[in-house]
Every structure is written in structure tokens, then in C-alpha cells.
Scaffold this active site. Structure first.
Site, PDB file in Angstrom:
ATOM      1  CD  GLU A 143      -4.491   9.766  -1.935  1.00 37.36           C
ATOM      2  OE1 GLU A 143      -4.294   9.709  -0.712  1.00 37.36           O
ATOM      3  OE2 GLU A 143      -3.628  10.121  -2.731  1.00 37.36           O
ATOM      4  CG  ASN A 198      -1.572   4.980   6.027  1.00 36.79           C
ATOM      5  OD1 ASN A 198      -2.143   6.059   5.861  1.00 36.79           O
ATOM      6  ND2 ASN A 198      -1.429   4.115   5.059  1.00 36.79           N
ATOM      7  CB  CYS A 216      -3.276   2.820   0.394  1.00 32.42           C
ATOM      8  SG  CYS A 216      -2.040   3.897  -0.318  1.00 32.42           S
TER       9      CYS A 216
END
Ligand code: NAP
Ligand code: G3H
Length: 489
Positions: free
Chosen positions: A259, A163, A293
Site C-alpha cells: 500500500e 501514520n 494515504c
């Protein structure tokens, strides 16, 4: 609008020890656009022998690189930042095709990354150690002094998601190499054209052979092999909680910086400025179709202001622009990354409908394009209350007060960020203090930037802390050299 990259065939190779290399297997992975399923380009599918050779080169190159003066390492980063800026048009075009992101967001990702790289070069200059006198500890004298320096860790394996294919690759590469590590980058397959383009930028900037290398291949095929490779000293991973958990299970004695996924809540209290709140929630939830996210992934609003807030959110969602980023500038809702992703979002939508959530906007799909969807009266027995859709669907959960909001927020397995909207600083701190997340935003949508702030997830959202200074620290370790002076009588 775009320069000559437009009609080129994008057949990219891997950067291994300073050479642009195809796989000896002759195999390529074809990259199709999520926008219209057209072929965008190809990257090599590397064999395990080629992976071994790549790590071997990275290991060898680290011996010289760690001894290269920091100011020289920083110079490479400054050059890379300038080149990246120069390439913004071409790279925006590739990124739009490859991951379907709108042109403005692609451009801002690239420019933000150039700033990230420059700031990292600046920050590296304050990398310093300390000297600690022994006599501050009981029983020791002044003749013992610890000289503490910071050392690189060795070979860093950087794995990035689809992304943010430039920002989340560069935010691993730049701090790692400026600290004296060498890097093997494994970009997301859908995103690997951008990842290899970024490697080219670093190569043009003068990164020496072996300092930055790339490996392409499907995670499901080569993922386990690379993360358990004997030559990996550190893994910096961004991606789903599912894959992050797998990596942490199968690796051993290798430090991890991760992450992962999130289910960021926007908590709205009764004294919130509802216009500001609604704007933040809608841009936070729907930009790049929610494939962030840090997207706002649920709203927890107190009953007293729920009707008014829902009305304002609905109005804004209905005005979102939808469609093909190649045709509509700055479009909000774009096709999702693949049909599996769209299937998953629709599954969550259908379950919420069946269980009685009130569908206010959207709910429909055309190919990979899921229309912006808004649900009110979502309850905690619905999957949409807990799962990360990574798509343009927002559940509104009504709560009686701030304590119920905090309880539901904390019941999530995720702990990336949360937002609290209130005009009362005491209320803001009451909520912020109790939330089990890495970051709380007061009166703003959840978001990562600016990139020098610490960025971290707790619980299933990550391990360790990123952010420019924090990433450099994570990819170095203290080394203590202890001077024992001879005591003169
Ligand atoms: P993903 O499917 O987990 O993939 C991430 C990366 O892992 C890709 O490079 C993928 O390669 C690779 N991979 C797949 N299987 C692997 C394995 N067994 N071993 C090692 N690597 C493997 O995630 P994604 O779909 O790209 O990204 C979306 C997810 O990332 C969401 O959950 C989102 O919340 C999370 N994310 C989190 C943050 C954050 O900062 N917290 C930021 C961005 C995204 P292939 O592409 O070849 O499969
Ligand atoms: O997808 C995760 C990114 O790190 C989010 O960054 O909040 O700036 O969109 P962002």
C-alpha cells in the site's frame, strides 16, 4: 484524562521468540515527539545478527503454528482485541506523543483495530478449500479429483508506516497469524513505541513464542537487509512509493503486498450537493493534517460551480482547529511528523505561489506546524497538482467538464482512490468507470474503511489487495492434492 503511563519512561524492547530483548550492541534509537521535540522513549537499534536470529525463530515457530487449529489461532485474536480495547487510554497517550495525532483519532484508530482483529478471527473460520472433479476438463474422467486446501506462506515480514502505527501494523499481523504464518514486524521508527506496545498486547493474549516477533532499527540502516533476508516468504509493506519501489527492485521471487502513496482526487460535477461536497473535501483533506494515504489531495471542479464550491471550502478551512493535540481535544491541524516533512510541504506551497496559484488560506508555518493551506487556480504545470504533500495543503484545479477532470485524474502516476460528487447516478458511473484507481467513492471523501472492504492501489499506489478476507487470501496459497481413484471395470 490519562492513566499512569503518563510519567513512565518508555524504554521498549523487542519481542523475539517470546522474550523481551534489548540489542546486544547496547544501542537505542531515541524517539522525539513531533509536538514539542521532547523525548518520548527509546527502542533498540538491532544488529543484523539479531535480525538473523529473529527470522530463524519465526521460521522454527511456523512449523507448529501452521498445525495449530484455526479456532485456537482465532482465540488469540479475540483476546488481543479485548486487551487492546482495555489499553485504549494508555495507547492513545503514547500515540499522541509519538506521532502527534489528536486524541479522538488515536482512540478511534485503536478501537477500529480491535474490531479489525475480531472480524479477522471471525473471517478465519470460513477459510475453506474446494474439491474439483477432473471430468469437467475435456479428455479427463471422474476418477481424478483435486482437493484444494489453503496453506500459509511461511514467514511474513510486515513493515508499517508512521501514520497509523496500530491499525496498519495489526492489519498485517492479524490476517497473517490467523492464516498460520509467523510474523516479523518492522514498525516505522517514529511509531515503533506504538508497534512494540501492540506486540505486547498480542503476547499478553497468548501468541506463542516466535509467532509474532519485532525488529526495530532505522529503515535506512536495516531496511535492505530485512527485505532481502533469505527467511522472508512474503512482504506486506505500507509506506511511500519511493521505498515500496526500492523494495520491489531489490527483492526477488518474494510475493509483495504493498500500500503506497496517493494523490486522491475529488471530482465535483455541476449537479453536486455543494454543502455535502465541501464538508467531505475539508475533512478528507485536512484531518491529521493531511497525513493519510487516502487524504483528498486535489479537487477537480467544473467551472460552472467552482466559485460557489471554493467559497464553501474556504469558509470551512478557516474554521479548522489548529495546535497541540495534548492541549486541544479533537484538533484538526497538528504539527507534521518531522521538520523534513514540513520543509517539503512548504516547498510545494512556495512553488505554487511563484507559478501564480491563488492562495486563499494559510501558507505559513511555525516549526513543524504547517497552517491549513488552500489554493485556487492551481494548474497542471505546478508540482502541487501531481505530488503527494502528506500535509495540510489542498489544490483546487478548475476544469471545463467531467472528461477533462477524468483526464487530469488519470494522468497522475498514483491510483489509490478518487471521489466523485454528483446527484446523477449515470454521471457517477460514467466517471467511476473511467478512473484508474483501486476505489471510487460516490458522494463521500476518499477513505479506507470499513476494513472488510477491498483496499488497493493501482499504478504507483500499490500491489495486491488488502481488506480482511483479501489479506487472509493474500497470505495463503492454494495447495492441490490430487486423488486418482483406481478405475473399477
Ligand atoms: P516510508 O518512509 O516509506 O516508511 C514506511 C516504512 O518503511 C517504515 O517502517 C520505514 O522505516 C520503512 N523503511 C524505510 N526505508 C526502508 C527500506 N530501505 N527498506 C525497508 N523498509 C524501509 O513512509 P512513511 O513516511 O512512514 O509513511 C508515509 C507514506 O506512506 C505516504 O507516502 C503515504 O501515502 C503512504 N501510506 C500509504 C498507505 C496506503 O494504504 N496506501 C497507508 C499509509 C501510508 P523507518 O521509519 O525506520 O524509516
Ligand atoms: O494512511 C492510510 C490509511 O490506511 C488511511 O485510512 O482512510 O481510514 O484514514 P483512513
Amino acid at each position: 484524562m490519562f492513566s499512569n503511563i503518563k510519567d513512565q519512561e518508555l524504554i521498549f524492547r523487542n519481542l523475539i521468540n517470546g522474550n523481551w530483548t534489548n540489542s546486544k550492541s547496547g544501542k537505542f534509537i531515541e524517539i522525539y515527539s513531533p509536538i514539542d521535540n521532547s523525548l518520548v522513549g527509546k527502542v533498540p537499534a538491532m544488529t543484523t545478527e539479531e535480525v538473523d536470529y529473529t527470522f530463524e525463530c519465526a521460521r522454527k515457530a511456523q512449523e507448529n503454528w501452521k498445525n495449530t487449529p484455526i479456532n485456537k489461532r482465532a482465540e488469540v485474536l479475540y483476546k488481543a482485541a479485548d486487551i487492546l480495547e482495555d489499553k485504549v487510554k494508555d495507547l492513545t497517550y503514547i500515540m499522541m506523543l509519538e506521532i502527534g495525532k489528536d486524541n479522538k483519532s488515536c482512540e478511534s484508530e485503536i478501537l477500529r483495530t480491535a474490531d479489525f482483529i475480531r472480524f479477522t478471527a471471525d473471517a478465519s473460520k470460513s477459510l475453506s478449500g474446494e474439491s474439483i472433479p477432473g471430468d469437467s476438463f475435456p479428455g479427463f474422467k471422474r476418477n481424478k479429483i483435486s482437493v484444494v486446501t489453503r496453506e500459509p506462506l511461511g514467514v511474513v515480514l510486515a513493515i508499517s508506516p508512521f501514520n497509523y502505527p496500530i491499525n496498519l501494523a495489526a492489519s498485517k499481523i492479524a490476517p497473517a497469524i490467523v492464516a498460520g504464518n509467523t510474523v516479523v514486524l518492522k514498525p516505522a521508527t517514529q511509531g515503533s513505541l506504538c508497534g512494540l506496545y501492540l506486540a505486547k498486547v498480542f503476547e499478553e493474549a497468548g501468541v506463542p513464542a516466535g509467532v509474532l516477533n519485532t525488529v526495530t532499527g532505522k529503515g535506512s540502516e536495516i531496511g535492505d537487509y530485512i527485505v532481502t533476508h533469505r527467511d522472508v516468504d512474503f512482504i506486506n509493506f505500507t509506506g511511500s512509493t519511493e521505498i515500496g519501489t526500492r523494495i520491489s527492485k531489490i527483492t526477488s521471487m518474494v510475493p509483495l503486498l504493498m500500500e503506497l502513496g496517493g494523490k486522491d482526487a475529488a471530482i465535483v460535477l455541476e449537479d453536486a450537493d455543494l454543502d455535502l461536497t465541501a464538508s467531505n473535501i475539508v475533512s478528507g483533506a485536512y484531518s491529521y493534517s493531511g497525513q493519510r494515504c487516502t487524504a483528498v489531495k486535489r479537487v477537480l471542479v467544473v467551472d460552472k460551480v467552482a466559485d460557489a464550491l471554493v467559497e464553501k471550502i474556504k469558509e470551512k478551512v478557516e474554521k479548522l482547529s489548529i495546535g497541540n493535540p495534548l492541549e486541544i481535544d479533537d484538533v484538526n491541524i497538528v504539527p507534521l511528523i518531522n521538520s523534513k516533512a514540513a520543509d517539503f510541504v512548504v516547498e510545494l506551497i512556495e512553488e505554487a505561489k511563484e507559478k501564480g496559484a491563488k492562495l486563499l488560506v494559510g501558507g505559513n508555518r511555525e516549526g513543524n506546524l504547517v497552517y491549513p493551506t488552500l489554493f485556487d487556480y492551481v494548474t497542471t504545470d505546478m508540482r502541487l497538482a501531481w505530488e503527494e504533500p502528506f500535509g495540510p495543503v489542498l489544490p483546487i484545479i478548475r476544469v471545463k467538464d467531467k472528461d477533462e477532470a477524468i483526464a487530469i485524474a488519470n494522468e497522475s502516476k498514483y491510483g489509490l482512490q478518487s471521489a466523485v460528487f454528483t446527484e446523477n447516478i449515470n454521471e457517477a458511473f460514467y466517471v467511476a468507470d473511467r478512473l484508474e484507481v483501486g476505489t471510487v467513492q460516490v458522494n463521500n471523501k476518499t477513505e479506507r474503511g470499513p476494513d472488510h472492504f477491498p483496499f488497493l492501489g493501482v499504478k504507483a499506489s500499490g500491489i495486491g489487495t488488502q481488506g480482511i478476507k483479501y489479506s487472509i487470501e493474500a497470505m495463503t496459497r492454494p495447495k492441490a492434492t490430487i486423488i486418482n481413484l483406481v478405475e473399477r471395470k
